[in-house]
Design a protein around this motif. Structure first.
Motif, PDB file in Angstrom:
ATOM      1  N   PRO A   7     -16.333 -53.026  23.792  1.00 51.71           N
ATOM      2  CA  PRO A   7     -17.016 -52.750  23.156  1.00 51.71           C
ATOM      3  C   PRO A   7     -17.916 -54.080  22.376  1.00 51.71           C
ATOM      4  O   PRO A   7     -17.295 -55.329  23.271  1.00 51.71           O
ATOM      5  CB  PRO A   7     -16.990 -52.296  21.369  1.00 51.71           C
ATOM      6  CG  PRO A   7     -15.455 -52.990  21.590  1.00 51.71           C
ATOM      7  CD  PRO A   7     -14.937 -52.832  23.481  1.00 51.71           C
ATOM      8  N   SER A   8     -19.053 -53.527  22.545  1.00 51.34           N
ATOM      9  CA  SER A   8     -20.198 -54.870  22.181  1.00 51.34           C
ATOM     10  C   SER A   8     -20.130 -55.077  20.334  1.00 51.34           C
ATOM     11  O   SER A   8     -20.540 -54.344  19.618  1.00 51.34           O
ATOM     12  CB  SER A   8     -21.305 -54.638  21.929  1.00 51.34           C
ATOM     13  OG  SER A   8     -22.216 -54.210  24.060  1.00 51.34           O
ATOM     14  N   PRO A   9     -19.633 -56.156  20.027  1.00 50.18           N
ATOM     15  CA  PRO A   9     -19.078 -56.518  18.302  1.00 50.18           C
ATOM     16  C   PRO A   9     -20.703 -56.886  17.889  1.00 50.18           C
ATOM     17  O   PRO A   9     -20.890 -57.841  17.002  1.00 50.18           O
ATOM     18  CB  PRO A   9     -18.337 -57.556  18.166  1.00 50.18           C
ATOM     19  CG  PRO A   9     -18.462 -57.814  19.662  1.00 50.18           C
ATOM     20  CD  PRO A   9     -18.724 -57.296  21.063  1.00 50.18           C
ATOM     21  N   THR A  10     -22.018 -55.592  17.757  1.00 52.67           N
ATOM     22  CA  THR A  10     -22.693 -56.517  17.239  1.00 52.67           C
ATOM     23  C   THR A  10     -23.001 -55.244  15.688  1.00 52.67           C
ATOM     24  O   THR A  10     -23.854 -55.827  15.276  1.00 52.67           O
ATOM     25  CB  THR A  10     -24.279 -55.687  17.915  1.00 52.67           C
ATOM     26  OG1 THR A  10     -24.211 -53.823  18.198  1.00 52.67           O
ATOM     27  CG2 THR A  10     -23.621 -56.318  19.271  1.00 52.67           C
ATOM     28  N   THR A  44     -25.636 -63.840  22.472  1.00 50.83           N
ATOM     29  CA  THR A  44     -25.340 -64.156  21.541  1.00 50.83           C
ATOM     30  C   THR A  44     -25.711 -64.044  20.221  1.00 50.83           C
ATOM     31  O   THR A  44     -25.579 -64.732  18.835  1.00 50.83           O
ATOM     32  CB  THR A  44     -25.383 -65.721  21.899  1.00 50.83           C
ATOM     33  OG1 THR A  44     -25.951 -65.823  22.395  1.00 50.83           O
ATOM     34  CG2 THR A  44     -24.003 -66.278  22.912  1.00 50.83           C
ATOM     35  N   GLN A  45     -27.394 -63.392  20.388  1.00 52.90           N
ATOM     36  CA  GLN A  45     -27.740 -63.132  18.555  1.00 52.90           C
ATOM     37  C   GLN A  45     -27.408 -62.458  18.670  1.00 52.90           C
ATOM     38  O   GLN A  45     -27.541 -62.166  16.947  1.00 52.90           O
ATOM     39  CB  GLN A  45     -29.587 -63.254  20.247  1.00 52.90           C
ATOM     40  CG  GLN A  45     -30.518 -64.319  19.674  1.00 52.90           C
ATOM     41  CD  GLN A  45     -31.201 -63.908  20.608  1.00 52.90           C
ATOM     42  OE1 GLN A  45     -31.907 -62.884  20.907  1.00 52.90           O
ATOM     43  NE2 GLN A  45     -31.767 -65.665  21.890  1.00 52.90           N
ATOM     44  N   ARG A  46     -26.833 -60.644  18.488  1.00 55.18           N
ATOM     45  CA  ARG A  46     -26.985 -59.488  17.719  1.00 55.18           C
ATOM     46  C   ARG A  46     -25.100 -59.324  17.984  1.00 55.18           C
ATOM     47  O   ARG A  46     -24.659 -59.694  16.749  1.00 55.18           O
ATOM     48  CB  ARG A  46     -27.439 -58.742  18.443  1.00 55.18           C
ATOM     49  CG  ARG A  46     -28.818 -58.862  19.125  1.00 55.18           C
ATOM     50  CD  ARG A  46     -29.050 -57.536  19.659  1.00 55.18           C
ATOM     51  NE  ARG A  46     -28.640 -56.141  19.355  1.00 55.18           N
ATOM     52  CZ  ARG A  46     -28.154 -54.817  20.057  1.00 55.18           C
ATOM     53  NH1 ARG A  46     -28.494 -55.781  21.092  1.00 55.18           N
ATOM     54  NH2 ARG A  46     -27.778 -53.968  19.600  1.00 55.18           N
ATOM     55  N   TYR A  79     -10.742 -62.346  26.830  1.00 54.40           N
ATOM     56  CA  TYR A  79     -10.877 -61.406  26.933  1.00 54.40           C
ATOM     57  C   TYR A  79     -12.263 -61.192  26.718  1.00 54.40           C
ATOM     58  O   TYR A  79     -13.132 -59.981  26.102  1.00 54.40           O
ATOM     59  CB  TYR A  79      -9.708 -60.246  26.619  1.00 54.40           C
ATOM     60  CG  TYR A  79      -8.678 -60.123  28.058  1.00 54.40           C
ATOM     61  CD1 TYR A  79      -8.990 -59.163  28.942  1.00 54.40           C
ATOM     62  CD2 TYR A  79      -8.090 -60.909  27.185  1.00 54.40           C
ATOM     63  CE1 TYR A  79      -8.267 -59.355  29.679  1.00 54.40           C
ATOM     64  CE2 TYR A  79      -7.108 -61.320  28.844  1.00 54.40           C
ATOM     65  CZ  TYR A  79      -6.855 -60.139  29.899  1.00 54.40           C
ATOM     66  OH  TYR A  79      -6.104 -60.389  31.190  1.00 54.40           O
ATOM     67  N   TRP A  80     -13.212 -62.300  26.328  1.00 57.07           N
ATOM     68  CA  TRP A  80     -14.043 -62.373  25.495  1.00 57.07           C
ATOM     69  C   TRP A  80     -15.540 -63.023  26.085  1.00 57.07           C
ATOM     70  O   TRP A  80     -15.567 -64.204  27.007  1.00 57.07           O
ATOM     71  CB  TRP A  80     -14.053 -63.582  24.422  1.00 57.07           C
ATOM     72  CG  TRP A  80     -12.829 -62.982  22.775  1.00 57.07           C
ATOM     73  CD1 TRP A  80     -11.667 -62.906  22.976  1.00 57.07           C
ATOM     74  CD2 TRP A  80     -13.117 -62.564  21.155  1.00 57.07           C
ATOM     75  NE1 TRP A  80     -11.805 -62.687  21.703  1.00 57.07           N
ATOM     76  CE2 TRP A  80     -12.088 -62.269  21.298  1.00 57.07           C
ATOM     77  CE3 TRP A  80     -14.878 -61.858  21.101  1.00 57.07           C
ATOM     78  CZ2 TRP A  80     -12.383 -61.381  19.608  1.00 57.07           C
ATOM     79  CZ3 TRP A  80     -14.250 -61.976  19.515  1.00 57.07           C
ATOM     80  CH2 TRP A  80     -13.065 -61.312  18.939  1.00 57.07           C
ATOM     81  N   GLN A  81     -16.153 -62.116  26.474  1.00 58.87           N
ATOM     82  CA  GLN A  81     -16.904 -62.395  27.041  1.00 58.87           C
ATOM     83  C   GLN A  81     -18.129 -64.129  27.031  1.00 58.87           C
ATOM     84  O   GLN A  81     -18.590 -64.923  27.928  1.00 58.87           O
ATOM     85  CB  GLN A  81     -18.167 -61.306  27.436  1.00 58.87           C
ATOM     86  CG  GLN A  81     -17.992 -60.171  28.436  1.00 58.87           C
ATOM     87  CD  GLN A  81     -18.993 -59.084  28.733  1.00 58.87           C
ATOM     88  OE1 GLN A  81     -19.920 -59.222  28.036  1.00 58.87           O
ATOM     89  NE2 GLN A  81     -18.657 -58.486  29.381  1.00 58.87           N
ATOM     90  N   SER A  82     -18.168 -64.095  25.905  1.00 61.68           N
ATOM     91  CA  SER A  82     -18.544 -65.725  25.631  1.00 61.68           C
ATOM     92  C   SER A  82     -17.704 -66.857  25.957  1.00 61.68           C
ATOM     93  O   SER A  82     -18.250 -67.417  26.212  1.00 61.68           O
ATOM     94  CB  SER A  82     -19.069 -65.529  23.471  1.00 61.68           C
ATOM     95  OG  SER A  82     -17.680 -65.292  22.796  1.00 61.68           O
ATOM     96  N   GLU A  83     -16.384 -66.356  25.734  1.00 63.38           N
ATOM     97  CA  GLU A  83     -15.208 -67.655  26.948  1.00 63.38           C
ATOM     98  C   GLU A  83     -15.350 -67.161  28.143  1.00 63.38           C
ATOM     99  O   GLU A  83     -15.149 -67.627  28.859  1.00 63.38           O
ATOM    100  CB  GLU A  83     -14.267 -67.202  26.076  1.00 63.38           C
ATOM    101  CG  GLU A  83     -14.530 -67.472  24.859  1.00 63.38           C
ATOM    102  CD  GLU A  83     -12.520 -67.642  24.383  1.00 63.38           C
ATOM    103  OE1 GLU A  83     -11.423 -67.225  24.567  1.00 63.38           O
ATOM    104  OE2 GLU A  83     -13.372 -66.959  23.444  1.00 63.38           O
ATOM    105  N   ARG A  84     -16.392 -66.514  28.698  1.00 63.28           N
ATOM    106  CA  ARG A  84     -16.384 -66.550  30.552  1.00 63.28           C
ATOM    107  C   ARG A  84     -17.880 -66.953  30.675  1.00 63.28           C
ATOM    108  O   ARG A  84     -17.958 -66.765  31.874  1.00 63.28           O
ATOM    109  CB  ARG A  84     -15.835 -64.844  30.792  1.00 63.28           C
ATOM    110  CG  ARG A  84     -14.693 -64.614  29.892  1.00 63.28           C
ATOM    111  CD  ARG A  84     -14.810 -63.427  30.626  1.00 63.28           C
ATOM    112  NE  ARG A  84     -14.617 -62.439  31.974  1.00 63.28           N
ATOM    113  CZ  ARG A  84     -13.037 -62.925  32.682  1.00 63.28           C
ATOM    114  NH1 ARG A  84     -12.321 -63.173  32.193  1.00 63.28           N
ATOM    115  NH2 ARG A  84     -13.059 -62.632  34.127  1.00 63.28           N
TER     116      ARG A  84
END
Ligand code: GLU
Length: 321
Positions: A7-10, A44-46, A79-84
């Motif tokens: 999922p996208s956590p938006t 990162t914006q949403r 497992y967080w894309q922001s860390e990849r």
């Protein structure tokens, strides 16, 4: 086998997300595989970390468990894309060096004028290949004025694949027109790149997600081919819609799990009603209170006809949608 929910956590998790998570989980259990959760917080914006944490809380409240992912860990993390980002960046740089990507200097106005022109095949807005043919001199000049986005240099390709529910599918890619962006000028990596790189790195063999992502498969198969990895099997599930046929997505103020919880629904009731609406279980299986446990869901029939459509109507939630 390994399946996943990504999922996208938006926003807060809603019935549309629960529906997909449920099917992905059910399929894995029926094949006695591994279930993975990945947070697609690349935008990162949403996307927000706090929303991601709440989403995981909601999944836990629902009783959905995962074998690999945030909170439980695993060998293929983070497992967080922001860390990849560093992984995506390394790939983009390697491809840029090999000439598989090219810089695109087109501004928004130019791209908008292309997308408002009559569309090509499948009604999807396509690129006109403008920057694909720039000379090195032209690129050097443009580089002084603008940070480019990076596009894939697509070759002519035709892919045939069988979707678990939607049947035989044909995807065609055209050079220029389908040269999709893998990294935007603002530095953001594209969904297609991140999802395929992660599914490969995490050993995902089955992708179950919403019908709306079916048109993305062509570009994703191209990425699997470029990365030299075998493609997963696909199942694009019908979207859950309300009585009026409106999609239960975040943008349309859909019912969130939190709202349902506040109005007295238990996780078992939510599961039961979703499974019932989709014909995965019978009224006999869910009983008079229409409740279902995850372990009982494993007896649900995932191959039934209602999944072979584009929409599943939810009418058994007595809450104003
Ligand atoms: N993160 C995507 C979404 O929430 C799903 C990606 C996928 O399943 O491929 O819409």
């Amino acid at each position: 086998m390994k399946g996943r929910f990504a999922p996208s956590p938006t926003g807060h998790i809603h019935l549309g997300n629960v529906w997909i998570a449920m099917l992905a989980w059910l399929s894995v259990q029926q094949q006695q595989g591994t279930f993975l959760v990945r947070m697609e917080d690349i935008d990162t914006q949403r996307a927000k970390r706090s929303l991601g944490e709440e989403l995981l809380d909601d999944l836990e409240w629902l009783g959905l468990t995962w074998d690999e992912g945030p909170r439980v860990g695993g060998a293929a993390g983070p497992y967080w894309q922001s860390e990849r980002y560093s992984l995506y960046e390394a790939q983009v740089q390697a491809w840029a060096k090999e000439g598989i990507l090219y810089p695109c200097y087109c501004n928004r106005a130019r791209l908008q004028s292309i997308s408002s022109a009559p569309h090509g095949h499948e009604g999807i807005a396509h690129y006109d290949g403008h920057c694909r043919h720039l000379s090195e001199m032209e690129c050097q000049q443009l580089r002084l004025q603008k940070v480019p986005s990076w596009r894939m240099k697509i070759a002519n390709r035709e892919y045939d694949f069988t979707d678990r529910w939607q049947g035989t599918q044909h995807a065609q890619l055209w050079p220029g027109a389908d040269d999709f962006i893998v990294k935007r000028a603002d530095g953001m990596f594209a969904y297609n790149l991140a999802v395929v790189m992660d599914d490969i790195a995490m050993g995902v063999t089955e992708v179950i997600r919403g019908y709306d992502l079916l048109p993305a498969v062509g570009a994703q198969l191209w990425l699997y081919e470029s990365l030299g990895a075998p493609a997963p099997t696909y199942g694009h599930a019908p979207l859950v819609v309300d009585e009026k046929g409106y999609r239960l997505s975040k943008r349309q103020q859909s019912i969130t799990l939190r709202e349902l919880r506040q109005s007295g629904y238990s996780g078992a009731m939510i599961l039961g009603r979703l499974a019932l609406a989709a014909g995965l279980v019978t009224t006999k299986q869910v009983g008079p209170f229409e409740t279902l446990t995850w372990s009982a869901l494993v007896k649900g029939n995932i191959e039934n006809l209602s999944l072979k459509q584009q929409q599943v109507k939810l009418t058994n939630f007595d809450i104003v949608i």
